[in-house]
Write an enzyme that holds these catalytic residues in place. Structure first.
Site, PDB file in Angstrom:
ATOM      1  N   GLN A  72       0.828  -1.205   0.000  1.00  0.00           N
ATOM      2  CA  GLN A  72       0.000   0.000   0.000  1.00  0.00           C
ATOM      3  C   GLN A  72       0.873   1.270   0.000  1.00  0.00           C
ATOM      4  OE1 GLN A  72      -3.263  -0.540  -0.165  1.00  0.00           O
ATOM      5  NE2 GLN A  72      -4.114   1.491   0.060  1.00  0.00           N
ATOM      6  N   ALA A  92      -6.248   4.655   0.208  1.00  0.00           N
ATOM      7  CA  ALA A  92      -6.061   4.694   1.648  1.00  0.00           C
ATOM      8  C   ALA A  92      -4.581   4.844   1.997  1.00  0.00           C
ATOM      9  CB  ALA A  92      -6.619   3.427   2.274  1.00  0.00           C
ATOM     10  N   SER A  97      -5.839   1.023   5.170  1.00  0.00           N
ATOM     11  CA  SER A  97      -6.626   0.371   4.122  1.00  0.00           C
ATOM     12  C   SER A  97      -7.307  -0.893   4.626  1.00  0.00           C
ATOM     13  CB  SER A  97      -5.728   0.002   2.944  1.00  0.00           C
ATOM     14  OG  SER A  97      -6.445  -0.813   2.031  1.00  0.00           O
ATOM     15  N   HIS A  99      -7.913  -3.220   2.756  1.00  0.00           N
ATOM     16  CA  HIS A  99      -7.272  -4.327   2.037  1.00  0.00           C
ATOM     17  C   HIS A  99      -6.197  -5.018   2.883  1.00  0.00           C
ATOM     18  CE1 HIS A  99      -9.243  -4.096  -1.839  1.00  0.00           C
ATOM     19  NE2 HIS A  99      -9.189  -2.787  -1.760  1.00  0.00           N
ATOM     20  N   ASP A 106     -11.857  -5.879  -4.312  1.00  0.00           N
ATOM     21  CA  ASP A 106     -12.249  -5.049  -5.447  1.00  0.00           C
ATOM     22  C   ASP A 106     -12.619  -5.994  -6.575  1.00  0.00           C
ATOM     23  OD1 ASP A 106     -11.507  -2.781  -4.046  1.00  0.00           O
ATOM     24  OD2 ASP A 106      -9.575  -2.568  -5.061  1.00  0.00           O
ATOM     25  N   GLU A 157     -16.695   4.312  -4.557  1.00  0.00           N
ATOM     26  CA  GLU A 157     -15.958   3.163  -5.101  1.00  0.00           C
ATOM     27  C   GLU A 157     -16.895   1.969  -5.169  1.00  0.00           C
ATOM     28  OE1 GLU A 157     -12.348   1.955  -3.238  1.00  0.00           O
ATOM     29  OE2 GLU A 157     -11.381   3.904  -3.448  1.00  0.00           O
ATOM     30  N   HIS A 160     -15.537  -1.712  -4.576  1.00  0.00           N
ATOM     31  CA  HIS A 160     -14.874  -2.132  -3.332  1.00  0.00           C
ATOM     32  C   HIS A 160     -15.921  -2.660  -2.349  1.00  0.00           C
ATOM     33  CE1 HIS A 160     -11.739  -1.546  -0.035  1.00  0.00           C
ATOM     34  NE2 HIS A 160     -12.854  -1.667   0.652  1.00  0.00           N
TER      35      HIS A 160
HETATM   36 ZN   LIG Z   1     -10.556  -1.553  -2.680  1.00  0.00          ZN
END
Ligand SMILES: [Zn+2]
Length: 186
Positions: A72, A92, A97, A99, A106, A157, A160
């Site tokens: 990231q 992020a 994040s 993630h 995603d 988003e 996501h």
């Molecule tokens: Zn995402």
């Protein structure tokens, strides 16, 4: 595993957080990337995509999953080079994040067998609408909704999704984002 954990700028996972129960994704991914997801998240997103793919000619795949802190960090560095400070609105900050938890996915697309690497929202309106209406059935929420930008701090988003388990239905039916849930109920 805390599937309800709130992860955002104010509630970061931090540099040293290690995602748990990561498994390697074995179904098709965007650009055939190697992707890892938290075990339950993976199981549920497989079911979701199987159903979703019955409804569209476009092929819908997993495009991103677990991302480490350092990954990231590098993404952020690249995006800052490209977009300057605007990068902070669409990505992020490392440690913040979803993630990094392995609980966020995603989704991506193949159109006529061509991978669509950039998320062009307008090209997939029907797909994103289906996702918005059905993700909760599999325990997911669309995490960054258009009407919640000022609360989540992120731009819309639609690709996501975040696994939260059973709470997803409640959040969907009451049009609440995760931040609001924590404000009201926790
Ligand atoms: Zn995402």
């Amino acid at each position: 595993m805390n599937y309800l954990r709130l992860i955002n700028k104010e509630n970061p996972l931090g540099k040293n957080y290690e995602a748990k129960n990561l498994v390697k994704v074995k179904i098709k991914t965007g650009g055939n990337k190697i992707i890892y997801l938290e075990k339950k998240t993976y199981k549920q997103v497989k079911k979701l995509l199987k159903e979703m793919n019955k409804h569209f000619d476009t092929e819908i795949v997993i495009d991103s999953g677990y991302r480490s802190y350092n990954y990231q960090l590098n993404l952020m560095r690249d995006l800052i080079k490209e977009k300057g400070t605007k990068a902070f609105k669409s990505l992020a900050y490392p440690g913040t994040s979803e993630h990094q938890s392995g609980l966020a996915v995603d989704i991506g697309f193949y159109k006529d067998d061509n991978y669509v690497p950039k998320f062009k929202v307008d090209d997939f309106l029907d797909e994103f609408e289906w996702l918005r209406k059905n993700a909760y059935k599999y325990g997911f929420i669309v995490r960054y909704e258009k009407d919640k930008e000022s609360i989540t701090g992120y731009i819309y988003e639609p690709w996501h999704i975040r696994y939260v388990g059973r709470l997803a239905q409640f959040l969907y039916e009451n049009n609440l984002c995760l931040e609001e849930y924590y404000d009201f109920f926790e």
